[in-house]
Write an enzyme that holds these catalytic residues in place. Sequence first.
Site, mmCIF file in Angstrom:
data_model
loop_
_atom_site.group_PDB
_atom_site.id
_atom_site.type_symbol
_atom_site.label_atom_id
_atom_site.label_comp_id
_atom_site.label_asym_id
_atom_site.label_seq_id
_atom_site.Cartn_x
_atom_site.Cartn_y
_atom_site.Cartn_z
ATOM 1 N N MET A 11 0.832 -1.132 0.187
ATOM 2 C CA MET A 11 -0.019 0.037 -0.117
ATOM 3 C C MET A 11 0.786 1.335 -0.046
ATOM 4 O O MET A 11 2.204 1.099 0.120
ATOM 5 C CB MET A 11 -0.920 0.016 1.002
ATOM 6 C CG MET A 11 -0.224 -0.312 2.673
ATOM 7 S SD MET A 11 -1.404 0.073 4.102
ATOM 8 C CE MET A 11 -2.195 1.491 3.996
ATOM 9 N N CYS A 12 0.176 2.436 -0.125
ATOM 10 C CA CYS A 12 1.092 3.572 -0.048
ATOM 11 C C CYS A 12 -0.207 4.762 0.180
ATOM 12 O O CYS A 12 -1.142 4.604 1.064
ATOM 13 C CB CYS A 12 1.639 4.000 -1.420
ATOM 14 S SG CYS A 12 0.729 3.736 -2.934
ATOM 15 N N GLY A 13 0.125 6.035 -0.657
ATOM 16 C CA GLY A 13 -1.073 6.939 -0.498
ATOM 17 C C GLY A 13 -2.139 6.667 -1.157
ATOM 18 O O GLY A 13 -3.339 6.757 -0.701
ATOM 19 N N TRP B 247 -3.736 4.164 1.633
ATOM 20 C CA TRP B 247 -3.922 4.853 2.752
ATOM 21 C C TRP B 247 -5.028 5.973 2.671
ATOM 22 O O TRP B 247 -5.830 6.173 3.695
ATOM 23 C CB TRP B 247 -2.682 5.681 3.280
ATOM 24 C CG TRP B 247 -3.035 6.764 4.557
ATOM 25 C CD1 TRP B 247 -2.955 7.925 4.462
ATOM 26 C CD2 TRP B 247 -3.250 6.204 5.726
ATOM 27 N NE1 TRP B 247 -3.319 8.323 5.855
ATOM 28 C CE2 TRP B 247 -3.231 7.165 6.821
ATOM 29 C CE3 TRP B 247 -3.173 4.960 6.222
ATOM 30 C CZ2 TRP B 247 -3.436 7.238 7.936
ATOM 31 C CZ3 TRP B 247 -3.428 4.793 7.678
ATOM 32 C CH2 TRP B 247 -3.519 5.947 8.623
#
Length: 358
Positions: free
Chosen positions: A274-276, A303
């Site tokens: 995952m990330c932003g 996120w």
Amino acid sequence: MVSNDNYIESKFNKMIRRFHSTLIKTHELADLMLQRVPIYIIDASYDIPGVSGNSKSEHFKTRLPGAKFFEIDEVSDKTNSLPHMMPTLDTFVDFMKKLRIKNDDNLLVCYDRYGAFTSPRVWYTFKCFGKKNIAVLDGGLPKWVSENLLTESSEYEIYQNPEGEINEDYNYQFDKKKVKNFEAMTSFFALLGSRTSVPQTNTQILDARPPKRFLGIDPEPREGIRSGNARGTKNHCFKYNFKSDGTFKNPEELKKHFIEAGINMDESAHTIHMCGSGISACVNILAMELAGKTNNSLYDGSWTEYATRFPKEEERAPRVKSILQSEYMKHVKERFDLKSNPEDAIKKMEMLTKMLKK
């Protein structure tokens, strides 16, 4: 008897398949282009907050010869309010017909104007839809230009009329195991957030955002989205995968970095990335595949979705003395500021983080 032309074509096809499921070097791509080997080239640049320039305009100004522009926001699920979510099969196929990118044996190369920041997202999108012969250009457009390799410039119509295209040429299939939705993630977050000493799952979640955003120190770039992290996740910023020239580090270095981040690199351990908003996470997926681990998937909402749909967890009363909390914050600062011995600072921060969670 096999003709010489067929032999040469077979030799090139084998060479293409041998090289490319992850990266292709600039000189390798240039050689293939000189040999007129059929290749799809995709400019996967995307406008990043804080970076000047418009990706589509920049594509028209300077691009690899024959490159087509892939609009990440357009080739997406427009029924979802979250940014650039993975498209449905019908949407993807429709755009591939307009771009004339068939699901055949020809190599597909993705690049971007930053190096390899947004192109891994498009690389992973094609992998999700079944494209086998695909690679990211190592170093991207900056390295290509720095080596004085051929470019072109002009405006053109990005999309062509899809009428008349043969459906069988676009036989893409979506592999739903490669992408996790919110409902699936709630179970993993609950298991990974458990305080039991015995692991509740062999799955691990890796966040590609910069450490200060992950720790809740720096704000998120998207308005209205709080910073912080999901309990049980680990952090490995996507930028750690690159050398100073913007190319990827070697597999041994990458594996070492992931292990230091607390990731189990055994193939049996599934890693959800995952990330932003689901873009830079794919840099970690690509780096992990380079390091030999292919058991990966993407939390597409990342996120942005988590922070929107999960209420902020209440602050837990610390179970350690206040002096330890002060020591913890001191080492958090050292994690970002200390240059003389950064590895020692990281180790101390990880140790103290574990103590705070007890």
